[in-house]
Design a protein around this motif. Structure first.
Motif, PDB file in Angstrom:
ATOM      1  N   MET A   1       0.820  -1.190   0.000  1.00 40.13           N
ATOM      2  CA  MET A   1       0.000   0.000   0.000  1.00 40.13           C
ATOM      3  C   MET A   1       0.872   1.265   0.000  1.00 40.13           C
ATOM      4  SD  MET A   1      -3.054   0.936  -0.022  1.00 40.13           S
ATOM      5  CE  MET A   1      -4.211   2.133   0.426  1.00 40.13           C
ATOM      6  N   PHE A   2       1.924   1.231   0.855  1.00 41.80           N
ATOM      7  CA  PHE A   2       2.826   2.377   0.928  1.00 41.80           C
ATOM      8  C   PHE A   2       3.511   2.610  -0.421  1.00 41.80           C
ATOM      9  CE2 PHE A   2       6.994   4.229   1.892  1.00 41.80           C
ATOM     10  CZ  PHE A   2       6.569   5.420   2.461  1.00 41.80           C
ATOM     11  N   ARG A   3       3.889   1.511  -1.074  1.00 47.12           N
ATOM     12  CA  ARG A   3       4.558   1.629  -2.364  1.00 47.12           C
ATOM     13  C   ARG A   3       3.627   2.250  -3.408  1.00 47.12           C
ATOM     14  NH1 ARG A   3       7.508  -3.284  -5.636  1.00 47.12           N
ATOM     15  NH2 ARG A   3       8.283  -1.991  -7.305  1.00 47.12           N
ATOM     16  N   LEU A   4       2.359   1.878  -3.391  1.00 49.42           N
ATOM     17  CA  LEU A   4       1.387   2.441  -4.326  1.00 49.42           C
ATOM     18  C   LEU A   4       1.219   3.945  -4.105  1.00 49.42           C
ATOM     19  CD1 LEU A   4      -0.838   2.031  -6.483  1.00 49.42           C
ATOM     20  CD2 LEU A   4      -2.413   1.668  -4.579  1.00 49.42           C
ATOM     21  N   ILE A   5       1.095   4.351  -2.866  1.00 49.30           N
ATOM     22  CA  ILE A   5       0.958   5.779  -2.553  1.00 49.30           C
ATOM     23  C   ILE A   5       2.212   6.537  -2.980  1.00 49.30           C
ATOM     24  CG2 ILE A   5       0.748   7.438  -0.666  1.00 49.30           C
ATOM     25  CD1 ILE A   5      -1.001   5.327   0.754  1.00 49.30           C
ATOM     26  N   TRP A   6       3.380   5.950  -2.694  1.00 44.30           N
ATOM     27  CA  TRP A   6       4.649   6.583  -3.063  1.00 44.30           C
ATOM     28  C   TRP A   6       4.738   6.744  -4.579  1.00 44.30           C
ATOM     29  CZ3 TRP A   6       8.386   8.693  -0.111  1.00 44.30           C
ATOM     30  CH2 TRP A   6       9.572   9.032  -0.731  1.00 44.30           C
ATOM     31  N   THR A   7       4.431   5.692  -5.321  1.00 39.64           N
ATOM     32  CA  THR A   7       4.499   5.740  -6.783  1.00 39.64           C
ATOM     33  C   THR A   7       3.520   6.763  -7.340  1.00 39.64           C
ATOM     34  OG1 THR A   7       5.110   3.412  -6.824  1.00 39.64           O
ATOM     35  CG2 THR A   7       4.333   4.346  -8.881  1.00 39.64           C
ATOM     36  N   LEU A   8       2.309   6.774  -6.805  1.00 42.08           N
ATOM     37  CA  LEU A   8       1.308   7.735  -7.263  1.00 42.08           C
ATOM     38  C   LEU A   8       1.749   9.174  -7.006  1.00 42.08           C
ATOM     39  CD1 LEU A   8      -1.490   8.079  -8.510  1.00 42.08           C
ATOM     40  CD2 LEU A   8      -2.412   8.037  -6.189  1.00 42.08           C
ATOM     41  N   SER A   9       2.327   9.434  -5.845  1.00 40.08           N
ATOM     42  CA  SER A   9       2.764  10.797  -5.546  1.00 40.08           C
ATOM     43  C   SER A   9       3.940  11.216  -6.430  1.00 40.08           C
ATOM     44  CB  SER A   9       3.127  10.927  -4.067  1.00 40.08           C
ATOM     45  OG  SER A   9       4.283  10.179  -3.767  1.00 40.08           O
ATOM     46  N   VAL A  10       4.844  10.288  -6.708  1.00 35.66           N
ATOM     47  CA  VAL A  10       5.988  10.612  -7.575  1.00 35.66           C
ATOM     48  C   VAL A  10       5.512  10.903  -8.992  1.00 35.66           C
ATOM     49  CG1 VAL A  10       8.037   9.633  -8.661  1.00 35.66           C
ATOM     50  CG2 VAL A  10       7.713   9.405  -6.211  1.00 35.66           C
ATOM     51  N   ARG A  11       4.583  10.091  -9.492  1.00 31.56           N
ATOM     52  CA  ARG A  11       4.078  10.315 -10.852  1.00 31.56           C
ATOM     53  C   ARG A  11       3.284  11.613 -10.948  1.00 31.56           C
ATOM     54  NH1 ARG A  11       3.700   5.372 -14.408  1.00 31.56           N
ATOM     55  NH2 ARG A  11       5.060   3.908 -13.361  1.00 31.56           N
ATOM     56  N   THR A  12       2.522  11.927  -9.916  1.00 27.02           N
ATOM     57  CA  THR A  12       1.773  13.182  -9.908  1.00 27.02           C
ATOM     58  C   THR A  12       2.720  14.364  -9.903  1.00 27.02           C
ATOM     59  OG1 THR A  12      -0.028  12.117  -8.711  1.00 27.02           O
ATOM     60  CG2 THR A  12       0.041  14.518  -8.673  1.00 27.02           C
ATOM     61  N   ARG A  13       3.755  14.294  -9.069  1.00 27.94           N
ATOM     62  CA  ARG A  13       4.745  15.371  -9.011  1.00 27.94           C
ATOM     63  C   ARG A  13       5.452  15.539 -10.355  1.00 27.94           C
ATOM     64  NH1 ARG A  13       9.772  16.440  -9.800  1.00 27.94           N
ATOM     65  NH2 ARG A  13      10.769  18.016  -8.559  1.00 27.94           N
ATOM     66  N   ASP A  14       5.844  14.426 -10.974  1.00 26.64           N
ATOM     67  CA  ASP A  14       6.507  14.501 -12.273  1.00 26.64           C
ATOM     68  C   ASP A  14       5.595  15.119 -13.328  1.00 26.64           C
ATOM     69  OD1 ASP A  14       8.827  13.428 -11.298  1.00 26.64           O
ATOM     70  OD2 ASP A  14       8.410  11.392 -12.002  1.00 26.64           O
ATOM     71  N   TYR A  15       4.326  14.721 -13.329  1.00 22.97           N
ATOM     72  CA  TYR A  15       3.384  15.280 -14.289  1.00 22.97           C
ATOM     73  C   TYR A  15       3.225  16.786 -14.084  1.00 22.97           C
ATOM     74  CZ  TYR A  15      -0.928  16.339 -16.733  1.00 22.97           C
ATOM     75  OH  TYR A  15      -1.848  16.912 -17.549  1.00 22.97           O
ATOM     76  N   LEU A  16       3.011  17.195 -12.839  1.00 23.09           N
ATOM     77  CA  LEU A  16       2.824  18.620 -12.561  1.00 23.09           C
ATOM     78  C   LEU A  16       4.094  19.418 -12.858  1.00 23.09           C
ATOM     79  CD1 LEU A  16       0.764  18.445  -9.262  1.00 23.09           C
ATOM     80  CD2 LEU A  16      -0.061  18.990 -11.556  1.00 23.09           C
ATOM     81  N   HIS A  17       5.229  18.830 -12.553  1.00 27.97           N
ATOM     82  CA  HIS A  17       6.493  19.534 -12.793  1.00 27.97           C
ATOM     83  C   HIS A  17       6.750  19.683 -14.291  1.00 27.97           C
ATOM     84  CE1 HIS A  17      10.426  21.039 -11.774  1.00 27.97           C
ATOM     85  NE2 HIS A  17      10.949  20.210 -12.656  1.00 27.97           N
ATOM     86  N   ARG A  18       6.328  18.703 -15.055  1.00 25.18           N
ATOM     87  CA  ARG A  18       6.615  18.710 -16.475  1.00 25.18           C
ATOM     88  C   ARG A  18       5.656  19.563 -17.285  1.00 25.18           C
ATOM     89  NH1 ARG A  18       6.948  13.292 -17.396  1.00 25.18           N
ATOM     90  NH2 ARG A  18       9.111  13.396 -16.768  1.00 25.18           N
ATOM     91  N   TYR A  19       4.374  19.594 -16.917  1.00 18.71           N
ATOM     92  CA  TYR A  19       3.386  20.194 -17.799  1.00 18.71           C
ATOM     93  C   TYR A  19       2.742  21.484 -17.293  1.00 18.71           C
ATOM     94  CZ  TYR A  19       3.820  15.894 -20.372  1.00 18.71           C
ATOM     95  OH  TYR A  19       4.320  14.846 -21.093  1.00 18.71           O
ATOM     96  N   MET A  20       2.940  21.870 -16.078  1.00 18.98           N
ATOM     97  CA  MET A  20       2.325  23.095 -15.581  1.00 18.98           C
ATOM     98  C   MET A  20       3.233  24.289 -15.895  1.00 18.98           C
ATOM     99  SD  MET A  20      -0.508  22.312 -14.509  1.00 18.98           S
ATOM    100  CE  MET A  20      -1.226  20.714 -14.574  1.00 18.98           C
ATOM    101  N   PRO A  21       2.710  25.333 -16.503  1.00 16.40           N
ATOM    102  CA  PRO A  21       3.550  26.455 -16.944  1.00 16.40           C
ATOM    103  C   PRO A  21       4.322  27.128 -15.809  1.00 16.40           C
ATOM    104  CG  PRO A  21       1.344  26.650 -17.850  1.00 16.40           C
ATOM    105  CD  PRO A  21       1.312  25.508 -16.889  1.00 16.40           C
ATOM    106  N   SER A  22       3.711  27.278 -14.651  1.00 11.30           N
ATOM    107  CA  SER A  22       4.429  27.950 -13.566  1.00 11.30           C
ATOM    108  C   SER A  22       5.615  27.116 -13.111  1.00 11.30           C
ATOM    109  CB  SER A  22       3.484  28.216 -12.392  1.00 11.30           C
ATOM    110  OG  SER A  22       3.015  27.000 -11.837  1.00 11.30           O
ATOM    111  N   ASN A  23       5.468  25.805 -13.065  1.00 12.67           N
ATOM    112  CA  ASN A  23       6.578  24.945 -12.661  1.00 12.67           C
ATOM    113  C   ASN A  23       7.692  24.938 -13.692  1.00 12.67           C
ATOM    114  OD1 ASN A  23       5.246  24.298 -10.327  1.00 12.67           O
ATOM    115  ND2 ASN A  23       4.367  22.424 -11.141  1.00 12.67           N
ATOM    116  N   ARG A  24       7.318  25.000 -14.958  1.00 12.77           N
ATOM    117  CA  ARG A  24       8.349  25.052 -16.008  1.00 12.77           C
ATOM    118  C   ARG A  24       9.121  26.368 -15.949  1.00 12.77           C
ATOM    119  NH1 ARG A  24       6.776  22.020 -21.367  1.00 12.77           N
ATOM    120  NH2 ARG A  24       8.940  22.589 -21.627  1.00 12.77           N
TER     121      ARG A  24
END
Length: 123
Positions: free
Chosen positions: A1-24
């Protein structure tokens, strides 16, 4: 369960970091060439503050409750840009001090090499 939450948070962070204009934009400011734009980038916080103010006023006057999410989003992005200004100045100072140290060591090394190449004086 912890691994799933960790993976989901990492993927969400990567997505937001990559595609949100303010983060870019913030990622571009964090580069060595972009550090000089940290203080002017603080002005980008002004439209976010304006958006937050308008949405907060509208939600307070009986507008839909989801406007509070936009207020949170706008305040978060404004805060990121406000913090990045002084932080970029500190990072720029640190980078310039490192570069000066490297130049000083290079000059010292070149002087040592030049003195080793000179023939010794014979008496």
């Amino acid at each position: 369960m912890f691994r799933l939450i960790w993976t989901l948070s990492v993927r969400t962070r990567d997505y937001l970091h990559r595609y949100m204009p303010s983060n870019r934009l913030l990622a571009g400011i964090r580069t060595r060439r972009g550090l000089k734009w940290g203080i002017p980038a603080m002005l980008v916080a002004l439209p976010y503050i304006l958006i937050a103010s308008i949405c907060f006023g509208s939600a307070a006057d009986g507008g839909p409750g989801w406007l509070h999410l936009i207020v949170l989003w706008a305040c978060w992005n404004a805060l990121k840009f406000i913090i990045m200004g002084p932080l970029s100045v500190a990072l720029l100072i640190r980078a310039r001090l490192r570069e000066a140290t490297v130049r000083r060591h290079q000059r010292h090394d070149s002087r040592v090499e030049a003195s080793l190449r000179e023939p010794a004086l014979r008496v």
